[in-house]
Design a protein around this motif. Sequence first.
Motif, PDB file in Angstrom:
ATOM      1  N   THR A  78     -16.035  25.599 -63.678  1.00 30.06           N
ATOM      2  CA  THR A  78     -15.382  26.636 -62.881  1.00 30.06           C
ATOM      3  C   THR A  78     -15.640  26.495 -61.383  1.00 30.06           C
ATOM      4  N   LEU A  79     -16.842  26.091 -60.972  1.00 27.83           N
ATOM      5  CA  LEU A  79     -17.122  25.936 -59.546  1.00 27.83           C
ATOM      6  C   LEU A  79     -16.312  24.779 -58.971  1.00 27.83           C
ATOM      7  N   LEU A  80     -16.224  23.674 -59.712  1.00 21.06           N
ATOM      8  CA  LEU A  80     -15.431  22.530 -59.279  1.00 21.06           C
ATOM      9  C   LEU A  80     -13.963  22.917 -59.118  1.00 21.06           C
ATOM     10  N   PHE A  81     -13.405  23.602 -60.106  1.00 16.49           N
ATOM     11  CA  PHE A  81     -12.002  23.981 -60.032  1.00 16.49           C
ATOM     12  C   PHE A  81     -11.753  25.032 -58.947  1.00 16.49           C
ATOM     13  N   GLY A  82     -12.752  25.887 -58.692  1.00 13.63           N
ATOM     14  CA  GLY A  82     -12.607  26.846 -57.608  1.00 13.63           C
ATOM     15  C   GLY A  82     -12.449  26.151 -56.263  1.00 13.63           C
ATOM     16  N   ARG A  83     -13.195  25.075 -56.063  1.00 13.82           N
ATOM     17  CA  ARG A  83     -13.079  24.318 -54.818  1.00 13.82           C
ATOM     18  C   ARG A  83     -11.781  23.519 -54.780  1.00 13.82           C
ATOM     19  N   ILE A  84     -11.386  22.955 -55.920  1.00 20.09           N
ATOM     20  CA  ILE A  84     -10.120  22.227 -55.987  1.00 20.09           C
ATOM     21  C   ILE A  84      -8.957  23.156 -55.631  1.00 20.09           C
ATOM     22  N   ALA A  85      -9.048  24.421 -56.063  1.00 18.38           N
ATOM     23  CA  ALA A  85      -8.009  25.394 -55.728  1.00 18.38           C
ATOM     24  C   ALA A  85      -7.924  25.586 -54.215  1.00 18.38           C
ATOM     25  N   ASP A  86      -9.068  25.624 -53.539  1.00 22.61           N
ATOM     26  CA  ASP A  86      -9.080  25.754 -52.078  1.00 22.61           C
ATOM     27  C   ASP A  86      -8.415  24.547 -51.415  1.00 22.61           C
ATOM     28  N   LEU A  87      -8.680  23.366 -51.953  1.00 23.43           N
ATOM     29  CA  LEU A  87      -8.262  22.127 -51.294  1.00 23.43           C
ATOM     30  C   LEU A  87      -6.815  21.753 -51.580  1.00 23.43           C
ATOM     31  N   PHE A  88      -6.357  21.971 -52.796  1.00 23.56           N
ATOM     32  CA  PHE A  88      -5.061  21.440 -53.209  1.00 23.56           C
ATOM     33  C   PHE A  88      -4.023  22.513 -53.552  1.00 23.56           C
ATOM     34  N   GLY A  89      -4.397  23.777 -53.458  1.00 24.79           N
ATOM     35  CA  GLY A  89      -3.429  24.836 -53.707  1.00 24.79           C
ATOM     36  C   GLY A  89      -3.812  25.716 -54.871  1.00 24.79           C
ATOM     37  N   ARG A  90      -4.035  27.007 -54.591  1.00 29.42           N
ATOM     38  CA  ARG A  90      -4.473  27.933 -55.642  1.00 29.42           C
ATOM     39  C   ARG A  90      -3.350  28.201 -56.637  1.00 29.42           C
ATOM     40  N   ARG A  91      -2.132  28.396 -56.124  1.00 28.67           N
ATOM     41  CA  ARG A  91      -0.999  28.653 -57.013  1.00 28.67           C
ATOM     42  C   ARG A  91      -0.761  27.463 -57.937  1.00 28.67           C
ATOM     43  N   ARG A  92      -0.850  26.256 -57.382  1.00 27.41           N
ATOM     44  CA  ARG A  92      -0.629  25.047 -58.182  1.00 27.41           C
ATOM     45  C   ARG A  92      -1.638  24.956 -59.320  1.00 27.41           C
ATOM     46  N   LEU A  93      -2.909  25.201 -59.027  1.00 25.00           N
ATOM     47  CA  LEU A  93      -3.927  25.128 -60.075  1.00 25.00           C
ATOM     48  C   LEU A  93      -3.753  26.272 -61.078  1.00 25.00           C
ATOM     49  N   PHE A  94      -3.398  27.451 -60.586  1.00 23.03           N
ATOM     50  CA  PHE A  94      -3.172  28.612 -61.451  1.00 23.03           C
ATOM     51  C   PHE A  94      -2.061  28.314 -62.462  1.00 23.03           C
ATOM     52  N   LEU A  95      -0.938  27.792 -61.976  1.00 19.85           N
ATOM     53  CA  LEU A  95       0.185  27.486 -62.861  1.00 19.85           C
ATOM     54  C   LEU A  95      -0.155  26.356 -63.830  1.00 19.85           C
TER      55      LEU A  95
END
Length: 482
Positions: A78-95
């Motif tokens: 979860t911490l890794l994906f939280g940072r990935i969301a910051d870097l590459f787009g939260r909406r993109r990771l959410f979808l």
Amino acid sequence: MTATDTAQVTPGGDAPPTRLTPRLKLVLVILLAAQFMLAVDFSILNVALPVIGEGLGFELSDLQWIATSFALCAAGFTLLFGRIADLFGRRRLFLGGLVVLGAASLLGGLATSPELLVVARVFQGLATAAVTPAGLSLLTTSFPEGPLREKALGLNGALMSAGFTTGAVLGGILTDLLSWRWAFFINVPVALLVLVAAVVVIKESRPDERPKLDLPGAVSVTLGLLAVVFGLTQAGEHGWGSPAALLSLAAGVLLLLVFYAVERKAKAPLVPIGVLSRRTVAWGNIAGLIAFLTETSLVFLMTLYLQKVLGLSPLAAGLSFGVLGIGTVVGGTIAPRVIGRIGTRSTLILGGVVQTVATAALIGLGDDRSWMWLLLIGTFVGGVGNMLVIVGFMVTATTGLPDHEQGLATGLATMTQQVGITMGTPIMSAVATAAITGAGAAGVLGGLKVAIAVNAAIVLAGTLAAALFLRKPAPATTPASM
């Protein structure tokens, strides 16, 4: 500043809105629906585990992997994906996470072997690790810091906690009336509806500049969290003295120390040390860890009480937690107003005191069904107090950080939540097992009372820590009604 419709800045430098616009209401509904669905997933299979084992041929000793495989991935990544969301787009990771969740749920419902079911649970856990921090960061960046964010986080906390309780009830109903497979299938249409709505309503949120991902930090913290969570599950299954538990916990602690050393020197750290040094982030997350650890493990203890001491069926036991669910909804609903009147620090302390008293009262439970009134009142009041702490924790842990660090902050908060949920049951199981004095109901009840006392003491310790180490913030303004 992120390129997103965040409601953080208004034209002409006006004050941020204090009421929800129609579009923000839609955003809130979509994000809350996703978080509620993920919370339900944590507990929906608990009641169904024996039935699943019989249907797919799981060995009794292997049943734990249905829950453990999910928890390992949900907490570890979860911490890794939280940072990935910051870097590459939260909406993109959410979808993307919603797509994986729907597909994994379909695979789990269609599984014909233990191996296939565990694979489905792994991908459900990975989807949870992606969707939860991405959804929370979309929530915090969509609502301005202050009354609106406090209300949004209050509703989010209430629904997540209610979802944990709902999962236990819904799992029993679906398993009894239809099949355990519907505990998986029910996610598919919900994920599809949320996905379609999110594509239309939610706008992308990403930073203007994209720094490099801190790969050494990502690897060390992910492996460290996986080792810690695995060690905790082994401790709950085989005891705290088992070699597997001790080695895993030691390896996890070592890897987390390596992670800290890496972050101190990294040019673009996964978790900036400056963020961790903030009292609101550090002590807010400690309060949240204790809140999730104690209340979810109390559900486990009360499940044992209802079934092993009072002799209720799994379905009846699950339905009994509906009162706890109501308490969490009430707590989450009133928490923003309480925060608006007395501030987050005082809300954390008040909630902790209420939860401590309600939990300690359960030490008085007896060995016949006439004591159900105490359980229902204690869990209801404890649920209200627990939600005051959880909402206070979420507001505290995400306050004072810029938008480009909200994914990190919510990733930390999500990790805290996942680890707390995962840690609670093994710890309380080990305490109760060690204190059980006999095979009968009286012996089981004695062990449960010791574990309940330990649970209440942990809540009290967390409350005292918040009172001592969280600085008193400036007086908050009273939030306007939604």
